[in-house]
Design an enzyme around this catalytic site. Structure first.
Site, PDB file in Angstrom:
ATOM      1  CE  LYS A   9      51.096  43.353  36.607  1.00  0.00           C
ATOM      2  NZ  LYS A   9      52.573  43.472  36.711  1.00  0.00           N
ATOM      3  CB  VAL A  10      44.862  42.810  29.604  1.00  0.00           C
ATOM      4  CG1 VAL A  10      44.534  42.479  28.147  1.00  0.00           C
ATOM      5  CG2 VAL A  10      43.808  42.187  30.525  1.00  0.00           C
TER       6      VAL A  10
ATOM      7  CG  ASP B 268      30.483  44.167  36.481  1.00  0.00           C
ATOM      8  OD1 ASP B 268      29.857  45.163  36.915  1.00  0.00           O
ATOM      9  OD2 ASP B 268      31.722  44.097  36.481  1.00  0.00           O
TER      10      ASP B 268
ATOM     11  CG  LEU C  16      46.493  45.962  25.718  1.00  0.00           C
ATOM     12  CD1 LEU C  16      45.540  44.978  25.037  1.00  0.00           C
ATOM     13  CD2 LEU C  16      46.769  47.148  24.803  1.00  0.00           C
ATOM     14  N   GLY C  17      46.217  46.984  30.256  1.00  0.00           N
ATOM     15  CA  GLY C  17      45.511  47.314  31.491  1.00  0.00           C
ATOM     16  C   GLY C  17      45.804  46.285  32.557  1.00  0.00           C
TER      17      GLY C  17
ATOM     18  N   GLY D 269      44.346  44.678  36.679  1.00  0.00           N
ATOM     19  CA  GLY D 269      43.426  44.671  37.807  1.00  0.00           C
ATOM     20  C   GLY D 269      44.101  44.028  38.996  1.00  0.00           C
ATOM     21  CB  THR D 270      42.745  42.846  42.237  1.00  0.00           C
ATOM     22  OG1 THR D 270      42.045  44.078  42.426  1.00  0.00           O
ATOM     23  CG2 THR D 270      43.312  42.391  43.571  1.00  0.00           C
TER      24      THR D 270
END
Length: 461
Positions: free
Chosen positions: A25-26, A134, A18-19, A21-22
């Protein structure tokens, strides 16, 4: 993650990504037992350890367990292998709110609904001593029923992170959504900073663009610091007035949640969320243990269950001295603006008498009682501003005839908790508290305890 590892921990079938980042992962996944769709966040342990993010991951686990609310993405469970940490989370089908705004500004009623749900979730977080730090449309998801879900608590802070001045000092957040007091590198109130971010989000939903934007970052910061915002012509008078109070650069006069929920524009069609039941707080410790225990099997194996017993609490000489008057009045029973996370009192009554007294209080105040893992849990029956009030009382044995009882709020509204303490708990517990006038003989003889930190056993209930 390798494609062959399609079955995770014999519990989940992994699907598409699904996505990412650093550090994580999802993936979309399916619970093999219930057939429920979930989102699996896969965190690389080596990367986290290398950059010193262990505490941040632990904090994220604790916070997600703490903030159970219909408009917050829920954490189902935490698993781990030797190289990865896995968060099994609620799967939100509708995607990011950002993608909806990217197609154009929202109608006022739609924006109001999302904003109401956002404020409800943020207010709940604040009542639990959690500040998101955030908030932005990219971290707000929308489910299949059109309800908003707050996600990504990776930069969140606990109230306990505040320094002696009662303020947070870590600079974080996304520049366009960050409050002026954070930009100016002053200590800041996490709740007031979150409210500013909510104001920016409301502007974006209604306008379709950011209130403070400039290709030059320093110029954008200047606009934010001055609250230099221009409203588009289609903003109604009520919206302009509300946004002016949300985006006030002075945090001391910026509108609070309490005032915000009474604003006419906000109140229109407002339906407070039906609160979720609160989990056993010991799950926080179990999940943190699971994530960072080195003794796990690889992906194809079963996750090792952490020990169910909790580590006994240690009290040193200074803890005992502070309790010499029986009650720690500064936390539980004084009308301080900042409520302590927990309070303790000492007693010479046996554990059975302590439990009996707590049960008596519960019956008088219409609370349900649950005894579990060394805790006496009092659960309120009435729906308060932040759901049902819940209080934990934990009994520790100092000597066979001397006990410490720790009392803390585990759920519900702080003001309602203070009212309960002042009118119900305080008067009822007075007769079993140690008065501190005569030194306890067995305690006086325990020289090793008064000179160094020693573990105190949780008394079995």
């Amino acid at each position: 993650m390798e494609k062959k590892a399609s079955i995770l921990m014999n519990r989940y079938e992994l699907g598409r990504m699904l996505g990412q980042g650093t550090f994580a992962k999802v993936y979309h996944a399916r619970n093999l037992a219930s057939n429920q769709s979930v989102a699996i966040k896969v965190i690389d342990k080596e990367k986290v350890l290398r950059v010193g993010m262990i505490d941040q991951i632990k904090r994220e686990i604790s916070i997600m367990r703490l903030v159970r609310h219909p408009n917050i993405v829920q954490l189902h469970e935490v698993m781990a292998s030797k190289s990865k940490i896995y968060f099994a989370m609620e799967y939100v089908r509708g995607g990011e709110l950002f993608s909806r705004v990217a197609r154009g500004r929202l109608k006022e009623d739609a924006a109001r609904k999302y904003f109401q749900q956002l404020i409800g979730a943020v207010d709940f977080c604040h009542s639990r001593g959690v500040y998101h730090r955030d908030l932005k449309p990219e971290n707000l998801l929308v489910d299949e029923n059109g309800n908003l879900k707050v996600s990504d608590f990776g930069l969140s802070a606990f109230k306990e992170c505040q320094k002696q001045d009662g303020l947070l000092h870590t600079t974080c957040g996304t520049p366009a959504y960050v409050a002026p007091e954070i930009i100016n590198k002053r200590g800041y109130d996490g709740a007031k900073a979150d409210i500013w971010s909510c104001g920016v989000i409301l502007f974006v939903l209604l306008a379709g663009y950011l209130p403070f934007h400039d290709s030059n970052l320093m110029e954008m910061y200047r606009k934010i610091s001055k609250g230099d915002v221009k409203f588009p012509q289609w903003f109604t008078t009520d919206v302009r007035r509300l946004l002016s109070r949300l985006l006030d650069p002075n945090p001391n006069i910026r509108i609070t949640v309490e005032k915000l929920v009474e604003h006419p524009w906000f109140k229109k069609g407002y339906k407070p969320a039906v609160m979720l039941s609160q989990p056993n707080e010991s799950n926080n410790l179990k999940d943190v243990h699971t994530a960072f225990s080195a003794d796990h099997k690889d992906n194809e194996g079963k996750a090792k269950e952490p020990a169910s017993s909790l580590k006994p609490v240690s009290l040193n000489a200074f803890d005992i001295i502070s309790l010499s008057k029986g009650f720690d009045l500064s936390g539980l029973f004084e009308n301080d603006k900042e409520q302590k996370a927990d309070s303790r009192f000492m007693t010479q009554k046996p554990a059975s008498a302590i439990v009996s007294k707590l049960e008596q209080i519960a019956e008088t105040e219409s609370f349900k009682v649950k005894k579990q893992d060394g805790l006496v849990k009092l659960q309120g029956s009435k729906e308060g501003r932040k759901g049902q009030l819940a209080i934990d009382a934990e009994i520790f044995e100092v000597t066979p005839s001397f006990f410490v009882v720790e009392v803390k709020k585990s759920a519900g509204d702080t003001l309602e908790y203070e009212k309960f303490c002042n009118k119900g708990l305080r008067p009822s517990l007075r007769d079993i508290c140690w008065d501190g006038q005569s030194e306890h003989p067995s305690l006086a003889q325990s020289s090793t305890l008064t000179q160094s930190s020693k573990s105190i056993s949780r008394h079995a209930i």
